[in-house]
Design an enzyme around this catalytic site. Structure first.
Site, PDB file in Angstrom:
ATOM      1  N   GLY A  33       6.153   0.761  -1.049  1.00 43.34           N
ATOM      2  CA  GLY A  33       4.988   1.532  -1.475  1.00 43.34           C
ATOM      3  C   GLY A  33       5.306   2.587  -2.517  1.00 43.34           C
ATOM      4  O   GLY A  33       6.441   3.050  -2.648  1.00 43.34           O
ATOM      5  N   GLU A  79       7.395  -0.049  -9.803  1.00 47.45           N
ATOM      6  CA  GLU A  79       6.035  -0.533 -10.030  1.00 47.45           C
ATOM      7  C   GLU A  79       5.276   0.362 -11.022  1.00 47.45           C
ATOM      8  O   GLU A  79       4.056   0.203 -11.180  1.00 47.45           O
ATOM      9  CB  GLU A  79       5.259  -0.593  -8.704  1.00 47.45           C
ATOM     10  CG  GLU A  79       5.901  -1.462  -7.636  1.00 47.45           C
ATOM     11  CD  GLU A  79       5.738  -2.952  -7.883  1.00 47.45           C
ATOM     12  OE1 GLU A  79       5.478  -3.330  -9.044  1.00 47.45           O
ATOM     13  OE2 GLU A  79       5.869  -3.729  -6.925  1.00 47.45           O
ATOM     14  N   HIS A  98      -0.259   2.317  -3.808  1.00 43.57           N
ATOM     15  CA  HIS A  98       0.155   0.930  -3.567  1.00 43.57           C
ATOM     16  C   HIS A  98       1.053   0.929  -2.332  1.00 43.57           C
ATOM     17  O   HIS A  98       1.976   1.738  -2.225  1.00 43.57           O
ATOM     18  CB  HIS A  98       0.933   0.363  -4.756  1.00 43.57           C
ATOM     19  CG  HIS A  98       1.717  -0.875  -4.414  1.00 43.57           C
ATOM     20  ND1 HIS A  98       1.112  -2.007  -3.918  1.00 43.57           N
ATOM     21  CD2 HIS A  98       3.047  -1.140  -4.450  1.00 43.57           C
ATOM     22  CE1 HIS A  98       2.038  -2.933  -3.691  1.00 43.57           C
ATOM     23  NE2 HIS A  98       3.226  -2.426  -3.999  1.00 43.57           N
ATOM     24  N   HIS A 163       1.527  -9.882  -1.685  1.00 39.33           N
ATOM     25  CA  HIS A 163       2.224  -8.628  -1.996  1.00 39.33           C
ATOM     26  C   HIS A 163       1.686  -7.465  -1.158  1.00 39.33           C
ATOM     27  O   HIS A 163       2.385  -6.934  -0.306  1.00 39.33           O
ATOM     28  CB  HIS A 163       2.078  -8.335  -3.498  1.00 39.33           C
ATOM     29  CG  HIS A 163       2.981  -7.238  -3.972  1.00 39.33           C
ATOM     30  ND1 HIS A 163       3.465  -7.194  -5.272  1.00 39.33           N
ATOM     31  CD2 HIS A 163       3.481  -6.142  -3.366  1.00 39.33           C
ATOM     32  CE1 HIS A 163       4.229  -6.124  -5.409  1.00 39.33           C
ATOM     33  NE2 HIS A 163       4.248  -5.460  -4.258  1.00 39.33           N
TER      34      HIS A 163
END
Length: 432
Positions: A33, A79, A98, A163
């Protein structure tokens, strides 16, 4: 103790608070995350790569300047490319989360988009959900695929194929509440599917719910806060925090009230994140009026009527734990007669149709003459009792029992105890 206003914090503090909350709630792992904030200068503040999510500090948060300069002691999250791509696609979004919470990942790996119309406020908070095709984690390709989904301005949340989830918000709390609510929806749906078919609300039912939210509550100005009233506020806040910590309440939903004097009572406010409620937020209700400057829970009228018609009730909790809600959104009987200790605490738990708590307040309030707990289909569970701690205990017992029933559904048919055994319990434990 003042309310934790995340919006007033520096981005590094906001990110540190929210990633800590996500990690402690079991919605991400030590390495999984990432979250970010884009500030008014166009700089992006983001969690670092390869640093334990359970021990992050504000000093660990990275900043990628608008010109690409990286500031901080670590590498930015791998990310970062899709965070940047989303911000470029949707300038009104200033915060992104995320993560890989289990229920949302379940939808991701089964290539399904959750229908959030299981309870009214969930759809209002989450809206429609997008689905982005698979891309290699950390790649520019993944960033393009996700950003392409966010071109649809109806989406503030996108399932990532095989994902996880990525969500945006106009600020960090907006993004977090959407994230927490969406995971709640997915967990509830997964549990409900073990019990039976999920019943979803129509757009018309959701619209009626919104129309039933009171907008013209009268207020009173002459407010006093004697010591017994202040003590009740503190007790309520402790129980609310405990409910959040134990997964019995989320930031976007949960109402607690306590009788104060006569039929006057204290109740939680509307539109304040449950995690962050402090004693000053609690709303005093006198003679059907709310203290000036505060907006009480949407369920204030029902709470008032319950107190008026039930002198033995001194506290009420209304919330949405996932296992009780799994029963509520399938119409499956919550059969407390399967566990003797649970039946002693709760007795039989009826279920009532969605909307009845607005259309027949007196009828619902009168049900609590004989019932401690009532499930409201596609809405919530109401738990009543004398002392607030006892009411919270009933809530815990109800949710633990509902969890056992959900688990049992994967093993075989339920085997409740007999009517004769229930009669024996009534005699042994003086249950009326």
């Amino acid at each position: 103790m003042k309310q934790l206003d995340v919006k007033l914090m520096h981005p590094v503090e906001q990110i540190n608070v929210i990633i800590g909350r996500i990690y402690r709630s079991g919605m991400t792992t030590t390495s999984g995350g990432n979250i970010s904030i884009r500030d008014e200068n166009g700089d992006i503040w983001i969690t670092p790569s390869g640093v334990d999510k359970g021990s992050l500090t504000p000093n660990d948060i990275m900043c990628v300047k608008k010109d690409g300069t990286v500031i901080g002691p670590h590498k930015p999250s791998s990310e970062f490319p899709f965070h940047k791509a989303i911000y470029e696609t949707r300038p009104e979004l200033t915060a992104i989360i995320h993560a890989h919470p289990p229920a949302l990942v379940a939808f991701s790996i089964s290539h399904k988009v959750p229908d959030t119309k299981i309870v009214p406020q969930a759809h209002n908070i989450c809206g429609d959900i997008g689905f982005a095709p698979y891309g290699t984690p950390g790649s520019e390709d993944l960033g393009k695929k996700i950003a392409n989904e966010f071109k649809n301005t109806q989406y503030k949340a996108v399932i990532m194929e095989n994902h996880g989830i990525v969500l945006g918000g106009v600020d960090m709390m907006d993004a977090y509440q959407r994230f927490e609510t969406l995971e709640f929806c997915c967990r509830t749906i997964v549990n409900a599917r073990r019990l039976g078919e999920v019943n979803y609300l129509s757009d018309e039912q959701i619209a009626k719910y919104v129309n039933h939210i009171p907008t013209n509550i009268p207020h009173f100005m002459d407010i006093d806060y004697p010591s017994d009233e202040r003590a009740l506020r503190s007790e309520m806040v402790k129980i609310i925090r405990r409910a959040c910590d134990q997964g019995l309440m989320i930031s976007t939903y949960g109402t607690v009230s306590v009788r104060w004097r006569g039929d006057d009572f204290l109740i939680t406010p509307r539109n304040v994140a449950r995690w962050d409620i402090v004693p000053e937020d609690i709303v005093q209700i006198k003679k059907g009026m709310a203290e000036a400057g505060k907006t009480p829970s949407r369920a204030v009228a029902l709470h008032q009527r319950i107190y008026q018609l039930n002198p033995h009730i001194n506290s009420i909790i209304c919330t949405q734990p996932v296992n009780l809600m799994a029963h509520a959104i399938t119409g499956t009987k919550f059969d407390v007669r399967t566990i003797p200790e649970s039946w002693i605490f709760l007795q039989d738990v009826p279920s009532i149709p969605f909307g009845l708590i607005y259309n027949d307040i007196d009828g619902v309030a009168e049900m609590f003459n004989h019932n401690k707990v009532i499930l409201v289909e596609n809405d919530s569970v109401f738990v009543t009792g004398d002392k607030l701690l006892n009411t919270f205990d009933y809530l815990e017992v109800a949710e633990f029992s509902a969890n056992s029933l959900v688990m049992a559904s994967a093993i075989g048919p339920l085997c409740p105890i007999s009517d004769k055994e229930i009669e024996d319990l009534k005699v042994a434990f003086n249950v009326k």
